[in-house]
Scaffold this active site. Structure first.
Site, PDB file in Angstrom:
ATOM      1  CG  HIS A  40      -0.315  -0.692   2.900  1.00 34.10           C
ATOM      2  ND1 HIS A  40       0.570   1.045   3.264  1.00 34.10           N
ATOM      3  CD2 HIS A  40      -0.697  -0.283   3.503  1.00 34.10           C
ATOM      4  CE1 HIS A  40       0.901   0.574   4.071  1.00 34.10           C
ATOM      5  NE2 HIS A  40       0.140  -0.183   4.290  1.00 34.10           N
ATOM      6  CG  ASP A  46       6.563  -3.426   5.819  1.00 40.71           C
ATOM      7  OD1 ASP A  46       5.285  -3.733   6.395  1.00 40.71           O
ATOM      8  OD2 ASP A  46       6.798  -2.671   6.181  1.00 40.71           O
TER       9      ASP A  46
END
Length: 439
Positions: free
Chosen positions: A72, A337
């Site tokens: 994102h 992540d």
């Protein structure tokens, strides 16, 4: 957890396509603004770095099909991280007499960042990624073969997904309007989040060693410049993190960036590199196993076969053609992540010859969070058909991976069957490690 990713899977040929001329006529119109900070400094912000291509995207050889994953966009600090940062700022603001003019701005400084949510800069990153992916892959799209989009349930990741679909639609001149079809709850089985292994350890022990080393010179500075602040090692890392967080939130250079030099940012970068390596990567025993479920979903899509997995997949959703179809040309998944790091490690990417040192950074290392998981990072797995054979190649932020793990050639290609065979760790459900997540 600091970020997320997006997965895209495409099936088709790049040659003799009726849509090729339409794709060539599309103009990519970037919306992400410039931040006004030199790129050499931005690239030292590790996983807080704005997306940058690690290499120029290499055109695929004739007859190719593709998979892709992206994190994102830029966001505010998490709620817990933001509270820590604010506490650090308050320590400095309690100082009566600053001895260095660079700190005087703190007299009138107000910490006003939100928490967790996507910032407008991050939304623009995701919108631009959607545009780029349409321009790059539009010949694989038809009204009956729109991208199939999934997201984990964190709002910033959902927003990244919907901004990506908006950018994709915009670039297609609204001919193709993909939608977010599945949102995986982070409180249930979820291959797009690393919350399915409660007994996984952290990398705090390793990162604390390096943090004490790289912040040591800064303690001397702050003791002289802000007497009585009594900053800890963690406080100093918090102040450095405010540089990228404020910069992406305000879309102009943060004054906190001026407090530190390139050497400091290099130390901070390695601090975050260690955090990813020992938190979710090869340095954490239960790090790679958290990426197993996603890799098994990837294998299913690459081979057009049912998902075979006994780890964190949602078996109900993955067994339904409505929520896990196998007939699309593009699949896009959005996540975090930390989960990307687990997926890289489960797949065997970026494995260093030796564990990362906690005291001495290797300047030649390839384990760099800024290139692995910057905001809006992209893991791309392409399935290619050449001479009636199926091949795979993988790109991370457009950097082609050599794929020695499955006999990759000079073009980064390895045969699909060889790639599947190379994923024994995932196909064995992590070799029994997943059960240790619930000891």
């Amino acid at each position: 957890m600091y970020a997320g990713f997006f997965a895209l899977l495409l099936f088709g040929s790049f040659f003799d396509s009726p849509k090729a001329t339409f794709a060539a006529s599309v103009t990519f119109k970037p919306t992400t603004p410039s931040l006004g900070v030199p790129e050499n400094i931005q690239h030292l912000w590790a996983n807080f770095a704005p997306y940058f291509a690690a290499a120029e995207y290499p055109a695929p050889p004739p007859g190719c099909v593709i998979n892709q994953v992206e994190r994102h966009g830029a966001r505010f600090p998490t709620a817990s991280n933001g509270a820590q940062i604010q506490s650090t700022v308050q320590k400095l603001q309690a100082v009566r007499d600053f001895k260095v003019p660079r700190l005087e701005f703190l007299r009138n400084f107000t910490y006003d960042l939100g928490h967790d949510d996507l910032v407008p800069f991050g939304a623009a990153q995701s919108f631009d990624a959607g545009q780029l992916h349409f321009v790059r892959y539009s010949e694989l799209i038809s009204p009956n073969k729109l991208p199939f989009v999934r997201s984990t349930s964190a709002q910033r990741v959902v927003d990244s997904a919907t901004n990506w679909t908006a950018g994709f639609s915009f670039a297609s001149q609204n001919r193709f309007t993909p939608v977010l079809s599945v949102v995986l709850s982070e409180s249930a089985n979820d291959t797009l989040d690393d919350s399915s292994c409660p007994d996984a350890g952290s990398g705090d022990e390793q990162t604390n060693v390096w943090q004490a080393i790289y912040t040591a010179p800064l303690h001397a500075f702050f003791e002289q410049a802000a007497p009585g602040a009594n900053l800890t090692d963690t406080d100093i890392s918090n102040l450095i993190a405010l540089c990228p967080f404020e910069t992406v939130a305000k879309e102009k250079p943060s004054q906190f960036c001026d407090l530190f030099n390139q050497t400091t940012f290099e130390g901070f970068e390695y601090f975050e590199d260690l955090g990813k390596f020992y938190g979710n990567g090869y340095g954490q025993e239960l790090g790679p196993v958290q990426g197993v479920g996603y890799v098994n979903e990837l294998i299913a899509r690459l081979t057009n076969s049912p998902v075979q997995d006994a780890t964190q997949t949602n078996r109900t959703l993955d067994s339904s053609p409505q929520t896990f179809p196998l007939d699309r040309t593009i699949y896009a998944d959005f996540s975090h992540d930390n989960q990307m790091i687990s997926i890289y490690s489960a797949m065997g990417l970026f494995r260093p010859a030796q564990p990362l040192s906690t005291t001495t950074p290797d300047p030649r290392r390839t384990w760099l969070a800024s290139k692995l998981v910057p905001f809006s990072a992209k893991l791309v797995t392409e399935r290619l058909e050449c001479d009636r054979k199926q091949f795979v190649r993988i790109l991370v932020d457009d950097s082609l991976q050599p794929l020695e793990l499955c006999g990759g050639d000079k073009n980064g290609l390895c045969e699909l069957d060889a790639f599947v065979q190379s994923q024994g760790f995932a196909r064995s459900n992590g070799g029994g490690l997943f059960q240790r997540c619930f000891a």
